[in-house]
Design an enzyme around this catalytic site. Structure first.
Site, PDB file in Angstrom:
ATOM      1  CE  LYS A 121      25.407  -1.294  42.814  1.00  0.00           C
ATOM      2  NZ  LYS A 121      25.884  -1.960  41.569  1.00  0.00           N
ATOM      3  CE  LYS A 133      18.677 -20.835  49.720  1.00  0.00           C
ATOM      4  NZ  LYS A 133      20.142 -21.007  49.620  1.00  0.00           N
ATOM      5  CE  LYS A 174      14.610 -25.152  52.435  1.00  0.00           C
ATOM      6  NZ  LYS A 174      13.234 -25.455  52.883  1.00  0.00           N
ATOM      7  CG  ASP A 187      19.748  -4.756  36.209  1.00  0.00           C
ATOM      8  OD1 ASP A 187      19.468  -5.637  35.368  1.00  0.00           O
ATOM      9  OD2 ASP A 187      20.790  -4.764  36.878  1.00  0.00           O
ATOM     10  CB  ALA A 188      15.770  -8.439  35.629  1.00  0.00           C
ATOM     11  CD  GLU A 191      10.882 -28.189  45.690  1.00  0.00           C
ATOM     12  OE1 GLU A 191      11.657 -28.296  46.672  1.00  0.00           O
ATOM     13  OE2 GLU A 191      10.767 -29.059  44.827  1.00  0.00           O
ATOM     14  NE  ARG A 226      20.745 -10.869  40.097  1.00  0.00           N
ATOM     15  CZ  ARG A 226      20.463 -10.426  38.873  1.00  0.00           C
ATOM     16  NH1 ARG A 226      20.924 -11.060  37.797  1.00  0.00           N
ATOM     17  NH2 ARG A 226      19.735  -9.334  38.716  1.00  0.00           N
ATOM     18  CE  LYS A 227      23.716  -6.462  44.033  1.00  0.00           C
ATOM     19  NZ  LYS A 227      23.544  -7.332  42.848  1.00  0.00           N
ATOM     20  CD  GLU A 241      15.394 -19.037  44.724  1.00  0.00           C
ATOM     21  OE1 GLU A 241      15.847 -17.878  44.646  1.00  0.00           O
ATOM     22  OE2 GLU A 241      15.894 -19.910  45.444  1.00  0.00           O
ATOM     23  CG  HIS A 243      20.008  -3.195  43.912  1.00  0.00           C
ATOM     24  ND1 HIS A 243      19.883  -4.513  43.476  1.00  0.00           N
ATOM     25  CD2 HIS A 243      21.035  -2.668  43.212  1.00  0.00           C
ATOM     26  CE1 HIS A 243      20.801  -4.756  42.572  1.00  0.00           C
ATOM     27  NE2 HIS A 243      21.522  -3.648  42.386  1.00  0.00           N
ATOM     28  CG  ASP A 266      19.885  -8.328  42.366  1.00  0.00           C
ATOM     29  OD1 ASP A 266      19.114  -8.824  41.528  1.00  0.00           O
ATOM     30  OD2 ASP A 266      21.070  -8.037  42.120  1.00  0.00           O
ATOM     31  CE  LYS A 267      20.102  -7.313  49.594  1.00  0.00           C
ATOM     32  NZ  LYS A 267      19.895  -8.521  50.361  1.00  0.00           N
ATOM     33  CG  PHE A 279      20.190   6.314  39.151  1.00  0.00           C
ATOM     34  CD1 PHE A 279      19.338   5.377  38.593  1.00  0.00           C
ATOM     35  CD2 PHE A 279      20.921   5.938  40.280  1.00  0.00           C
ATOM     36  CE1 PHE A 279      19.192   4.111  39.128  1.00  0.00           C
ATOM     37  CE2 PHE A 279      20.784   4.674  40.833  1.00  0.00           C
ATOM     38  CZ  PHE A 279      19.918   3.766  40.251  1.00  0.00           C
ATOM     39  CG  ASP A 317      22.577 -22.626  51.645  1.00  0.00           C
ATOM     40  OD1 ASP A 317      23.714 -23.077  51.851  1.00  0.00           O
ATOM     41  OD2 ASP A 317      21.947 -22.827  50.596  1.00  0.00           O
TER      42      ASP A 317
END
Length: 402
Positions: free
Chosen positions: A176, A279, A283, A252-253, A57, A258-259, A44, A16, A18-19, A244, A285
């Protein structure tokens, strides 16, 4: 707490878009930590048709020093990115590991952030940002994960294994899944609906080839789900939009982070909003989300609750958490406040400071690329990988509770 209901979670595959971005970002984190176990990384990744762009960074001895790249390291980063895309499986006209355009806009970490976060003098290392992090565990599955998400991940992992082994050569990397389960008396007992959309080779959207693909998916799902959960009443949607063939970053970008629901608990628990991938473990997060999962899982593994949610909160530059919150959703065998006190009393946790978390779990290691697809939680401990899935705190929790 409701006991009879339907609940649905989704997952997305390593292919995917995003992955793909998450895996590239975490490959960068691992690369920096191999060179410097105190590296600072906030990477990123953007993926789109025939292009990968890095931004963020960094600070890492032997890689990026005195405001510039060490000789040869930019080229190594590019080779790493291309190899990551190749391993995922993209050799398509719209996204190919060898011919894609690569841009590297990583630069040095802000000195203002560094001065607030780094340890100095009598000041301990502080949290890399403010925020709230949640961990969760439940007794739905042997992995102590919410069952709809756990099985959504496992379905796509099975498809990826068969694609790479040649057992299902018509599959392509992007896919998916979505699983709906019926809960009765608080336990999952049946699968009422399955959705699988998978990128495929040309022609597998019609006729005998389409039937072959759909039959394969049904067999794979049946192998993954517990026996008896599928029935004649289960609703199936396999590639419901039709063809598909164009997928991944060409379709798709993709962007890092995002997941976050797929990465955690599939909507079965709260989320603090921060992504993990890209990260370094200073961090919170990332590291605090891992320690809260670790704590919640050990509470459930100890038989102290059937379900457990834990929240931690931090302020940037401050080492100690601002708060700790435990909620066992009415399933606990002891008071939730007693569990909070027990966690605070365990010296091995290092006060749940960023340094203490990293030390206890051993997070300053190149272990993150593997976590960037098929979920960060509910995974098997493999050497240094997924240390937050250990259940080695059970005895300490029981002792702290007296």
């Amino acid at each position: 707490m409701r006991t009879d209901y339907l609940f649905t979670s989704e997952s997305v595959s390593e292919g995917h878009p995003d992955k793909v971005s998450d895996q590239i970002s975490d490959a960068i984190v691992d690369y920096m930590l191999r060179h410097d176990d105190q590296a600072r990384v906030a990477c990123e990744t953007l993926t789109t048709t025939q292009r990968v762009v890095l931004a963020g960074e960094i600070r890492a001895r032997g890689v990026y020093e005195n405001g510039d790249w060490v000789a040869g390291k930019r080229d190594e980063i590019e080779r790493l990115v291309r190899e990551t895309v190749r391993e995922i499986g993209y050799e398509q006209g719209g996204f190919h590991w060898e011919t894609l355009i690569f841009e590297n806009h990583l630069h040095g970490q802000s000195g203002e952030i560094a001065q607030g976060v780094d340890a100095s003098g009598n000041k301990d290392e502080g949290a890399g940002d403010q925020g709230i992090m949640f961990g969760f565990a439940c007794d739905d599955t042997p992995d102590l994960m919410p069952a709809p998400l756990d099985y959504s991940h496992k379905i796509l992992f099975r498809l990826a294994q068969d694609r790479k082994s040649g057992a299902a050569p018509f599959l392509q990397p992007d896919s998916k899944s979505q699983v709906t389960l019926r809960y009765r008396d608080g336990k999952p007992v049946a699968c009422t609906a399955v959705v699988v959309s998978t990128q495929h080779a040309k022609g597998y959207d019609e006729g005998e080839k389409e039937a072959e693909l759909k039959a394969y998916v049904k067999r794979a799902v049946a192998d993954v789900l517990p026996k008896g959960w599928l029935s004649d009443e289960t609703v199936w949607h396999i590639n419901p939009t039709g063809a598909f063939e164009i997928g991944g970053p060409d379709g798709d970008a993709g962007l890092t982070g995002r997941k976050i629901i797929v990465d955690t608990y599939g909507g079965a628990a709260p989320h603090g909003g921060g992504a993990f991938s890209g990260k370094d473990p200073t961090k919170v997060d990332r590291s605090a989300a891992y320690i809260t999962r670790y704590l919640a899982k050990n509470i459930v593994a100890a038989g102290l609750a059937r379900r457990c949610t834990i929240q931690l909160a931090y302020a940037i530059g401050i080492s100690e958490p601002l708060s700790i919150y435990v909620d066992t959703h009415g399933t606990g065998t002891v008071d939730d406040a007693a569990l909070e006190d027990a966690i605070k009393s365990i010296d091995a946790l290092g006060g749940l400071t960023p340094r203490g978390i990293r030390t206890h779990l051993g997070l300053n290691k190149p272990i993150y690329r593997k976590s960037a697809a098929y979920g960060h939680f509910g995974r098997d401990v493999e050497g240094d990988h997924f240390p937050w899935e250990r259940t080695d705190l059970v005895d300490a929790l029981k002792a702290a509770l007296g």
